[in-house]
Write a protein that holds these residues in place. Structure first.
Motif, PDB file in Angstrom:
ATOM      1  N   GLN A 172       0.794  -1.227   0.000  1.00 61.89           N
ATOM      2  CA  GLN A 172       0.000   0.000   0.000  1.00 61.89           C
ATOM      3  C   GLN A 172       0.829   1.280   0.000  1.00 61.89           C
ATOM      4  N   GLU A 208       3.127   8.473 -10.173  1.00 62.92           N
ATOM      5  CA  GLU A 208       2.286   7.719 -11.119  1.00 62.92           C
ATOM      6  C   GLU A 208       2.685   6.244 -11.119  1.00 62.92           C
ATOM      7  N   LEU A 247       1.354   4.556  -7.963  1.00 60.14           N
ATOM      8  CA  LEU A 247      -0.083   4.315  -8.069  1.00 60.14           C
ATOM      9  C   LEU A 247      -0.363   3.154  -9.028  1.00 60.14           C
ATOM     10  N   LYS A 283      -1.147   3.458  -2.909  1.00 59.89           N
ATOM     11  CA  LYS A 283      -1.894   4.722  -2.879  1.00 59.89           C
ATOM     12  C   LYS A 283      -1.470   5.612  -1.725  1.00 59.89           C
ATOM     13  N   ARG A 334      -5.658  13.496 -10.908  1.00 61.32           N
ATOM     14  CA  ARG A 334      -5.911  12.056 -10.764  1.00 61.32           C
ATOM     15  C   ARG A 334      -5.114  11.516  -9.564  1.00 61.32           C
ATOM     16  N   LEU A 335      -3.864  11.969  -9.443  1.00 63.93           N
ATOM     17  CA  LEU A 335      -3.028  11.511  -8.324  1.00 63.93           C
ATOM     18  C   LEU A 335      -3.558  12.061  -7.001  1.00 63.93           C
ATOM     19  N   ASP A 376      -6.521  12.918  -6.230  1.00 63.93           N
ATOM     20  CA  ASP A 376      -7.788  12.268  -5.866  1.00 63.93           C
ATOM     21  C   ASP A 376      -7.587  10.845  -5.341  1.00 63.93           C
ATOM     22  N   ARG A 377      -6.607  10.142  -5.898  1.00 62.10           N
ATOM     23  CA  ARG A 377      -6.493   8.715  -5.546  1.00 62.10           C
ATOM     24  C   ARG A 377      -5.494   8.398  -4.457  1.00 62.10           C
ATOM     25  N   CYS A 378      -4.526   9.284  -4.233  1.00 64.80           N
ATOM     26  CA  CYS A 378      -3.466   8.961  -3.277  1.00 64.80           C
ATOM     27  C   CYS A 378      -3.634   9.778  -2.000  1.00 64.80           C
TER      28      CYS A 378
END
Ligand code: G1P
Length: 275
Positions: free
Chosen positions: A3, A41, A44, A49, A90-91, A93-95
């Protein structure tokens, strides 16, 4: 499932002075994207994350990069320029991002040990952002995560390099156990070409099991008077097992001008093809 991914980013980047005088070397762009963004990137892509940075003085721009920039975003909202921030959003939001500071520069091993507070007691990836990696089909860290799922031990990514350049790397001695996979028996930080155990060089990608922290606490300063991750991994290799994985893809050493320009040309050609 892995993770967390640790990014040691406290180093000075003296090879890029004066560009890095007031700016982190990890913010140098290859085309329009900073090196650190390529690294995150990749993390991910490997399913990691939780992104942990070991930063230092003068590295604030990295934190700001992984945050919204309110005024700017308001300004370009609804215009075509908005699209250029899609990748970073995108990063964001997701990480999840966390930071700690390395107060003194005492080597990569010390930087990784400084990250223990962010990593805790679980296996984790390490990405050195100035080694920019382009994987074949999967990213290099994703390839390594696959190897980890099978073997559950620390893994270093390796590449064959010309003998006369081994003194820039950690170098392994290992016995092949499968295609592209070696069981490490010894490793040396930046050996001379004459004394190097092989020309299989460690590049800036690691998966580490958390027992590495206790080993690092006991590791005395080595090459250059710094606490070396290579020395700690050597102990781990002797205690349990460390694997070296020959990755599929290309690496650009963006810590020096030649590699940086090569990476720029590589991505520029891809950009021209896709335009
Ligand atoms: C570090 C490690 C070295 C490794 C290299 C990969 O060295 O100490 O073992 O081969 O990263 O990039 P540095 O490049 O920080 O001198």
């Amino acid at each position: 499932m892995l993770q967390k991914c640790l990014f040691p980013v406290a180093g000075y980047g003296t090879r890029f002075l004066p560009a890095t005088k007031a700016m982190p070397k990890e913010m140098l762009p290859i085309l329009t994207k900073p090196l650190i963004q390529y690294g995150v990137e990749e993390a991910l892509d490997a399913g990691m994350k939780q992104v942990a940075f070991v930063t230092g003085r003068g590295k604030r721009a990295i934190e700001d990069h992984f945050d919204i920039t309110y005024e700017l975003e308001e300004q370009i909202s609804g215009t075509p320029k908005e699209a250029s921030l899609e990748g970073i959003h995108r990063l964001i939001d997701r990480c999840a991002f966390s930071y700690t500071r390395q107060i003194q520069m005492k080597g990569l091993g010390h930087a990784i040990l400084t990250g223990e507070i962010l990593v805790g007691n679980q296996p984790f990836g390490v990405i050195l952002a100035d080694d920019l990696c382009v994987g074949e089909s999967a990213s290099v860290m994703a390839q390594m995560a696959r190897v980890y799922e099978q073997h559950r031990c620390s893994i270093v990514a390796i590449e064959e390099v010309p003998r006369q350049t081994v003194d820039q790397y950690g170098v392994i001695m290992g016995e092949p156990i499968a295609e592209d996979l070696y069981r490490v028996s010894d490793m040396v930080e930046k050996p001379s070409p004459e004394s190097a155990p092989s020309n299989l060089a460690i590049i800036g990608r690691y998966i580490l099991t958390p027992d590495i922290f206790d080993i690092l606490r006991q590791t005395p300063p080595g090459k250059g008077g710094e606490i070396q991750i290579t020395d700690a991994l050597k102990i781990q290799a002797q205690q349990g097992g460390v694997l070296a994985y020959r990755f599929h893809g290309q690496r650009f050493d963006c810590g020096n001008v030649d590699g940086f320009v090569a990476a720029t040309n590589f991505f520029y050609e891809a950009y021209l093809r896709d335009r």
